[in-house]
Design an enzyme around this catalytic site. Structure first.
Site, short mmCIF file in Angstrom:
data_model
loop_
_atom_site.label_atom_id
_atom_site.label_comp_id
_atom_site.label_asym_id
_atom_site.label_seq_id
_atom_site.Cartn_x
_atom_site.Cartn_y
_atom_site.Cartn_z
N ASP A 1 4.39 0.39 11.95
CA ASP A 1 3.34 -0.23 11.46
C ASP A 1 3.17 -1.57 11.87
OD1 ASP A 1 3.38 1.88 8.24
OD2 ASP A 1 2.79 2.37 10.43
N LYS B 1 0.79 -1.35 0.08
CA LYS B 1 0.12 -0.09 0.00
C LYS B 1 0.77 1.35 0.02
CE LYS B 1 -1.81 1.62 4.02
NZ LYS B 1 -1.42 3.11 4.22
N ASN B 2 2.00 1.17 0.98
CA ASN B 2 2.79 2.50 1.06
C ASN B 2 3.75 2.73 0.08
OD1 ASN B 2 1.22 2.76 3.18
ND2 ASN B 2 2.76 2.52 4.75
N ILE C 1 8.01 6.83 17.16
CA ILE C 1 7.37 7.87 15.63
C ILE C 1 5.98 8.59 16.06
CG2 ILE C 1 7.03 7.66 13.19
CD1 ILE C 1 9.84 6.25 13.94
N ARG D 1 0.34 14.57 13.32
CA ARG D 1 1.01 14.46 12.06
C ARG D 1 1.29 15.62 11.35
NH1 ARG D 1 -0.96 8.66 9.56
NH2 ARG D 1 0.71 8.86 8.51
N LYS E 1 14.23 15.20 11.37
CA LYS E 1 14.01 13.91 11.65
C LYS E 1 13.65 13.40 10.53
CE LYS E 1 9.49 15.35 13.65
NZ LYS E 1 8.66 15.30 14.63
N VAL E 2 13.67 12.03 10.36
CA VAL E 2 13.06 11.27 9.37
C VAL E 2 11.62 11.02 8.98
CG1 VAL E 2 13.45 8.67 8.44
CG2 VAL E 2 15.24 9.48 9.84
N SER E 3 11.37 11.58 7.96
CA SER E 3 9.84 11.64 7.53
C SER E 3 9.82 10.94 6.07
CB SER E 3 9.54 13.14 7.33
OG SER E 3 8.17 12.94 6.58
N VAL E 4 8.85 9.95 6.17
CA VAL E 4 8.81 9.10 4.67
C VAL E 4 8.00 10.22 4.04
CG1 VAL E 4 7.19 7.34 3.93
CG2 VAL E 4 8.57 6.64 5.80
N ARG F 1 -4.61 11.00 4.07
CA ARG F 1 -3.55 11.70 4.60
C ARG F 1 -2.37 11.79 3.19
NH1 ARG F 1 -2.67 13.73 9.04
NH2 ARG F 1 -0.42 14.21 8.16
N CYS G 1 -5.01 12.73 12.99
CA CYS G 1 -5.59 11.51 12.88
C CYS G 1 -5.43 10.67 14.02
CB CYS G 1 -4.78 10.65 11.78
SG CYS G 1 -3.57 9.70 12.04
N ARG H 1 -8.40 -0.62 4.43
CA ARG H 1 -7.73 0.45 3.92
C ARG H 1 -6.54 -0.23 3.43
NH1 ARG H 1 -6.75 5.35 7.07
NH2 ARG H 1 -5.61 5.82 5.18
C1 EPZ Z 1 4.30 7.04 6.33
O1 EPZ Z 1 3.67 8.23 6.97
C2 EPZ Z 1 3.14 5.93 6.23
N1 EPZ Z 1 2.06 6.14 5.58
C3 EPZ Z 1 2.64 5.62 7.62
O2 EPZ Z 1 2.08 4.39 7.52
C4 EPZ Z 1 4.15 5.21 8.56
O3 EPZ Z 1 3.59 4.74 9.90
C5 EPZ Z 1 4.98 6.33 8.58
O4 EPZ Z 1 5.43 6.57 7.23
C6 EPZ Z 1 6.30 5.85 9.13
O5 EPZ Z 1 6.77 4.81 8.80
C7 EPZ Z 1 2.14 5.96 4.11
O6 EPZ Z 1 3.24 5.59 3.48
C8 EPZ Z 1 1.04 6.34 3.34
P1 EPZ Z 1 6.36 10.44 8.59
P2 EPZ Z 1 3.96 9.58 7.22
O7 EPZ Z 1 6.43 11.39 7.76
O8 EPZ Z 1 4.72 9.67 5.76
C9 EPZ Z 1 6.54 13.59 11.86
C10 EPZ Z 1 0.24 2.88 7.83
O9 EPZ Z 1 -0.28 2.20 8.88
N2 EPZ Z 1 6.35 14.46 11.09
O10 EPZ Z 1 7.55 9.25 8.25
O11 EPZ Z 1 3.07 10.51 7.45
C11 EPZ Z 1 5.07 12.68 12.21
O12 EPZ Z 1 4.32 13.54 12.98
C12 EPZ Z 1 0.63 4.39 7.92
O13 EPZ Z 1 0.10 2.38 6.58
C13 EPZ Z 1 6.69 16.04 11.28
O14 EPZ Z 1 6.64 16.37 12.39
O15 EPZ Z 1 4.90 9.44 8.22
C14 EPZ Z 1 5.61 11.48 13.13
O16 EPZ Z 1 5.81 11.69 14.27
C15 EPZ Z 1 0.31 5.12 9.04
N3 EPZ Z 1 6.46 16.76 10.29
C16 EPZ Z 1 7.16 11.38 12.26
O17 EPZ Z 1 7.55 12.74 11.69
C17 EPZ Z 1 6.25 16.65 8.92
O18 EPZ Z 1 6.27 17.39 8.09
C18 EPZ Z 1 7.31 10.47 11.06
O19 EPZ Z 1 6.03 10.82 10.01
C19 EPZ Z 1 6.39 15.03 8.66
C20 EPZ Z 1 6.44 14.24 9.63
#
Ligand code: EPZ
Length: 429
Positions: A316, A22-23, A338, A131, A171-174, A102, A126, A408
């Protein structure tokens, strides 16, 4: 609303085909915005989120054709999807759609790169956390865009096009890595993304972009170097197998006992999940067809785990691991690093007799000898499947409500588990 009924106690034996991720499928579909030519994706999972994103992309004017299963094709081949963004008819992603999923916020980067403008609804919070998307917006500004927030919408403009930049994430953000990558491939000049996410799904998107003519170095590392090009072509790409679905079914087999082959799973994408499974006393074999999971009588051992970006233990899979550890012979410690609110499943697992104590970002899971079936409520995608795992081992009947959360991200879950001997039935609303 559909519900899922599980009668626990059956061991699992057989083969579970792993679907496309999915991701990875979601950002890959969004990549099609970057070219007027056709992007053909195969192994696309049949999920509610994929169908919703289809509507969002059609709203931007993308022509989407889905070729379903051919007769005789096995269940997990996934759809073949042809996406053609000949022209972008509308650069607005409306609240009504973005608020439902999202990841649709990630259209911001490609719309800006291709059209020089975008109006995208802020996704809002959410169940698992606030987020924010501040890192996405800062990256777009570093690439030369003007960003304003008006009426809950991000108004982004780059009339002269985007310009390469040096982006370093705190920080690491996908999501922010996907957004910056998708924008930088059409930017003028070089971009470096430092402290980038290195999840396999990021690698899958980058490899697809290279097939489309993008110039990217450092794929699968935490530093991506991109030389912008003026246009991208179409391509054909197959979505990687879903490592979270793989981890989930591995824990189903670990919980129920038995011997299951996770067909087409990619062990290299499982990172710490395999190590943790083995620490817990579950046998994991990497085989040609995928990954084999077996536990025959060995007791489940407690573990100590922190969730972390790849290759660490995925957030996840945190809820699924917690369900598994409810029946370990001792106390486990699981720390969620996370998301700030990803323990919604704890109270539902307690309804089945689990003994879990929360201390801020850490859950202390004291193993019990027996779980007993009950009515429980799904609260988010991964929390809902942790209730399935617990239900597989619970005595009697477990009834999971609001399974739309499950749909989903899990394709034909009850069919896949029933094929291995589980007593899992969907009861339609
Ligand atoms: C992706 O979400 C995945 N979603 C999530 O999977 C997954 O949990 C997450 O990465 C972490 O691996 C999809 O791929 C569609 P992040 P994402 O940006 O990109 C903070 C599932 O169950 N942050 O890596 O939204 C954030 O709040 C879903 O399939 C900021 O502060 O996650 C979090 O604490 C749930 N500012 C951390 O970084 C930003 O601009 C990591 O979030 C962006 C993120």
């Amino acid at each position: 609303m559909d519900r899922i009924r599980i009668r626990g106690g059956n061991r699992l034996n057989g083969t579970i085909p792993i679907s496309g991720a999915k991701n990875a499928a979601l950002p890959l579909m969004i990549v099609s915005l970057l070219t007027p030519e056709t992007l053909t994706l195969s192994n696309v999972p049949r999920l509610a989120d994929v169908r919703l994103l289809q509507r969002i992309l059609q709203n931007h004017g993308i022509d989407i054709m889905v070729a379903g299963k051919r007769p005789g094709q096995n269940g997990a081949a996934g759809d073949v999807m042809h996406l053609t963004a000949r022209e972008i008819a509308d650069t607005t992603a409306p609240y009504e759609l973005v608020s439902k999923m999202r990841a649709s916020f990630w259209v911001l980067g490609p719309l800006l790169a291709r059209c020089g403008e975008a109006r995208v609804s802020l996704p809002g919070g959410c169940a698992i956390g606030t987020r924010p998307v501040d890192m996405h917006l800062t990256a777009m500004e570093q690439l030369g865009a003007e960003i304003a927030i008006e009426g809950g919408y991000v108004i982004a403009r780059a009339r002269k096009g985007l310009k390469g930049a040096h982006i370093r994430f705190d920080k690491v953000s996908v999501g922010a890595t996907h957004a910056a990558l998708m924008a930088a491939v059409l930017a003028d000049g070089d971009t470096v993304i430092e402290n980038a996410a290195a999840e396999p799904e990021i690698g899958d998107v980058a490899e697809c972009l290279v097939k489309m003519g993008a110039r990217i170095e450092g794929i699968h590392s935490t530093e991506l170097r991109i030389r912008g090009v003026t246009s991208l072509s179409g391509a054909t790409h197959s979505v990687i197998p879903d490592r979270i679905e793989t981890g989930t079914y591995a824990m189903c087999a670990g919980m129920a006992g038995g011997d299951v082959l996770l067909k087409d799973a990619n062990a290299g994408h499982l990172g710490a999940v395999i190590d943790v499974m083995r620490q817990a006393g579950i046998d994991v074999d990497v085989v040609n067809e995928g990954v084999r999971i077996h536990r025959n009588g060995a007791a489940l051992r407690p573990v100590t785990v922190d969730t972390a970006p790849f290759p660490g233990f995925p957030t996840d899979c945190q809820a699924q691991l917690m369900a598994l550890m409810t029946m370990a012979t001792g106390t486990s410690t699981i720390r969620e690093t996370i998301f700030e609110n990803r323990f919604m499943h704890v109270q539902e697992l307690a309804r089945l007799g689990a003994d879990i104590h929360l201390h801020g970002d850490t859950a202390e899971v004291r193993g019990v000898r027996k779980l007993t079936g009950a009515q429980v409520m799904a609260t988010d995608l991964r929390a809902s499947v942790s209730l399935v795992i617990a239900g597989l081992a619970a005595a009697g009947e477990t009834m999971i409500n609001r399974v739309y959360h499950l749909d989903r991200g899990f394709e034909t879950l009850e069919e896949k588990l029933s094929a291995c001997g589980a007593d899992v039935t969907r009861i339609s609303g």
